[in-house]
Design a protein around this motif. Structure first.
Motif, PDB file in Angstrom:
ATOM      1  N   ALA A  15       1.783   8.821  -6.722  1.00  0.00           N
ATOM      2  CA  ALA A  15       2.122  10.245  -6.579  1.00  0.00           C
ATOM      3  C   ALA A  15       3.117  10.655  -7.663  1.00  0.00           C
ATOM      4  O   ALA A  15       2.944  11.690  -8.312  1.00  0.00           O
ATOM      5  CB  ALA A  15       2.689  10.518  -5.195  1.00  0.00           C
ATOM      6  N   LYS A  16       4.137   9.855  -7.870  1.00  0.00           N
ATOM      7  CA  LYS A  16       5.149  10.174  -8.878  1.00  0.00           C
ATOM      8  C   LYS A  16       4.548  10.177 -10.285  1.00  0.00           C
ATOM      9  O   LYS A  16       4.785  11.096 -11.065  1.00  0.00           O
ATOM     10  CB  LYS A  16       6.295   9.161  -8.799  1.00  0.00           C
TER      11      LYS A  16
ATOM     12  N   ASN B 138       0.833  -1.207   0.000  1.00  0.00           N
ATOM     13  CA  ASN B 138       0.000   0.000   0.000  1.00  0.00           C
ATOM     14  C   ASN B 138       0.867   1.255   0.000  1.00  0.00           C
ATOM     15  O   ASN B 138       0.575   2.226  -0.698  1.00  0.00           O
ATOM     16  CB  ASN B 138      -0.943   0.021   1.202  1.00  0.00           C
ATOM     17  N   GLN B 139       1.933   1.255   0.783  1.00  0.00           N
ATOM     18  CA  GLN B 139       2.838   2.406   0.818  1.00  0.00           C
ATOM     19  C   GLN B 139       3.522   2.605  -0.528  1.00  0.00           C
ATOM     20  O   GLN B 139       3.687   3.735  -0.991  1.00  0.00           O
ATOM     21  CB  GLN B 139       3.877   2.234   1.934  1.00  0.00           C
ATOM     22  N   GLN B 140       3.903   1.501  -1.169  1.00  0.00           N
ATOM     23  CA  GLN B 140       4.535   1.604  -2.480  1.00  0.00           C
ATOM     24  C   GLN B 140       3.534   2.110  -3.520  1.00  0.00           C
ATOM     25  O   GLN B 140       3.895   2.899  -4.391  1.00  0.00           O
ATOM     26  CB  GLN B 140       5.134   0.268  -2.907  1.00  0.00           C
ATOM     27  N   VAL B 141       2.281   1.693  -3.418  1.00  0.00           N
ATOM     28  CA  VAL B 141       1.237   2.171  -4.331  1.00  0.00           C
ATOM     29  C   VAL B 141       1.129   3.686  -4.251  1.00  0.00           C
ATOM     30  O   VAL B 141       1.112   4.380  -5.275  1.00  0.00           O
ATOM     31  CB  VAL B 141      -0.133   1.512  -4.014  1.00  0.00           C
TER      32      VAL B 141
ATOM     33  N   LYS C 140       2.043  15.189  -4.684  1.00  0.00           N
ATOM     34  CA  LYS C 140       2.840  14.895  -3.499  1.00  0.00           C
ATOM     35  C   LYS C 140       2.222  13.687  -2.813  1.00  0.00           C
ATOM     36  O   LYS C 140       1.004  13.525  -2.808  1.00  0.00           O
ATOM     37  CB  LYS C 140       2.827  16.085  -2.539  1.00  0.00           C
ATOM     38  N   LYS C 141       3.056  12.848  -2.219  1.00  0.00           N
ATOM     39  CA  LYS C 141       2.543  11.674  -1.515  1.00  0.00           C
ATOM     40  C   LYS C 141       1.590  12.091  -0.401  1.00  0.00           C
ATOM     41  O   LYS C 141       0.624  11.392  -0.107  1.00  0.00           O
ATOM     42  CB  LYS C 141       3.705  10.844  -0.963  1.00  0.00           C
ATOM     43  N   SER C 142       1.825  13.267   0.183  1.00  0.00           N
ATOM     44  CA  SER C 142       0.961  13.758   1.267  1.00  0.00           C
ATOM     45  C   SER C 142      -0.445  14.117   0.776  1.00  0.00           C
ATOM     46  O   SER C 142      -1.353  14.271   1.587  1.00  0.00           O
ATOM     47  CB  SER C 142       1.596  14.962   1.952  1.00  0.00           C
ATOM     48  N   GLN C 143      -0.629  14.244  -0.540  1.00  0.00           N
ATOM     49  CA  GLN C 143      -1.954  14.541  -1.102  1.00  0.00           C
ATOM     50  C   GLN C 143      -2.804  13.282  -1.240  1.00  0.00           C
ATOM     51  O   GLN C 143      -3.992  13.373  -1.519  1.00  0.00           O
ATOM     52  CB  GLN C 143      -1.821  15.184  -2.494  1.00  0.00           C
ATOM     53  N   LEU C 144      -2.200  12.111  -1.069  1.00  0.00           N
ATOM     54  CA  LEU C 144      -2.887  10.843  -1.271  1.00  0.00           C
ATOM     55  C   LEU C 144      -3.099  10.110   0.041  1.00  0.00           C
ATOM     56  O   LEU C 144      -2.192  10.024   0.864  1.00  0.00           O
ATOM     57  CB  LEU C 144      -2.073   9.955  -2.214  1.00  0.00           C
TER      58      LEU C 144
ATOM     59  N   LYS D 159      -8.916  -0.713  -4.410  1.00  0.00           N
ATOM     60  CA  LYS D 159      -8.673   0.328  -3.415  1.00  0.00           C
ATOM     61  C   LYS D 159      -9.302   1.643  -3.859  1.00  0.00           C
ATOM     62  O   LYS D 159      -9.538   1.851  -5.043  1.00  0.00           O
ATOM     63  CB  LYS D 159      -7.167   0.526  -3.207  1.00  0.00           C
ATOM     64  N   ARG D 160      -9.535   2.517  -2.901  1.00  0.00           N
ATOM     65  CA  ARG D 160      -9.985   3.885  -3.185  1.00  0.00           C
ATOM     66  C   ARG D 160      -9.021   4.826  -2.504  1.00  0.00           C
ATOM     67  O   ARG D 160      -8.774   4.718  -1.306  1.00  0.00           O
ATOM     68  CB  ARG D 160     -11.417   4.095  -2.710  1.00  0.00           C
ATOM     69  N   ILE D 161      -8.507   5.758  -3.284  1.00  0.00           N
ATOM     70  CA  ILE D 161      -7.525   6.718  -2.809  1.00  0.00           C
ATOM     71  C   ILE D 161      -8.138   8.112  -2.832  1.00  0.00           C
ATOM     72  O   ILE D 161      -8.687   8.534  -3.855  1.00  0.00           O
ATOM     73  CB  ILE D 161      -6.262   6.702  -3.712  1.00  0.00           C
ATOM     74  N   ALA D 162      -8.059   8.818  -1.711  1.00  0.00           N
ATOM     75  CA  ALA D 162      -8.488  10.216  -1.662  1.00  0.00           C
ATOM     76  C   ALA D 162      -7.319  11.063  -2.152  1.00  0.00           C
ATOM     77  O   ALA D 162      -6.192  10.914  -1.674  1.00  0.00           O
ATOM     78  CB  ALA D 162      -8.872  10.606  -0.243  1.00  0.00           C
ATOM     79  N   CYS D 163      -7.597  11.917  -3.125  1.00  0.00           N
ATOM     80  CA  CYS D 163      -6.580  12.817  -3.682  1.00  0.00           C
ATOM     81  C   CYS D 163      -6.998  14.245  -3.341  1.00  0.00           C
ATOM     82  O   CYS D 163      -8.044  14.707  -3.796  1.00  0.00           O
ATOM     83  CB  CYS D 163      -6.493  12.656  -5.197  1.00  0.00           C
ATOM     84  N   ARG D 164      -6.193  14.922  -2.533  1.00  0.00           N
ATOM     85  CA  ARG D 164      -6.519  16.281  -2.091  1.00  0.00           C
ATOM     86  C   ARG D 164      -5.895  17.328  -3.011  1.00  0.00           C
ATOM     87  O   ARG D 164      -4.849  17.110  -3.607  1.00  0.00           O
ATOM     88  CB  ARG D 164      -6.013  16.502  -0.667  1.00  0.00           C
TER      89      ARG D 164
END
Length: 109
Positions: free
Chosen positions: A65-66, A57-60, A71-75, A86-91
């Motif tokens: 992000a890349k 999950n961390q690698q995903v 930014k990884k912090s946006q996900l 999976k569902r990812i929130a993107c800010r």
């Protein structure tokens, strides 16, 4: 509200003015890391890390992000911690902007 156009479009859901939910179909333990393609309305992501203690999950999040120029912090992983779906929130990104970034990805980057 879902944003998708065409059969092979990613079904992005606008959550509010500041973000969207991005559905993913993840393949852990792949031969190489890749982002691209669509499976049932979800963006396909392949990672070399096996699904073990959240490492995949961390690698995903890092690879996504890349690939999308975020930014990884946006996900944030919202659902599917132990699932391939999976569902990812993107800010701080709109659905239209995210769709544009996804469409710019090679079929298997």
């Amino acid at each position: 509200m879902s944003e998708a156009s065409g059969e092979n479009a990613v079904a992005i859901e606008q959550t509010d003015a500041n973000g969207v939910l991005l559905p993913l179909r993840v393949t852990p333990g792949a031969k190489r890391n890749a982002v691209g393609g669509v499976h049932d309305g979800a963006l396909k992501v392949a990672v070399t890390q096996i699904a073990e203690r959240g490492k995949a999950n961390q690698q995903v999040l890092k690879i996504l992000a890349k690939a999308l120029g975020l930014k990884k912090s946006q996900l944030t992983l919202v659902s599917g911690e132990t699932s391939r779906n999976k569902r990812i929130a993107c800010r701080d990104v709109s659905a239209a902007e995210l769709l544009q970034r996804i469409s710019a990805l090679p079929a298997n980057s």
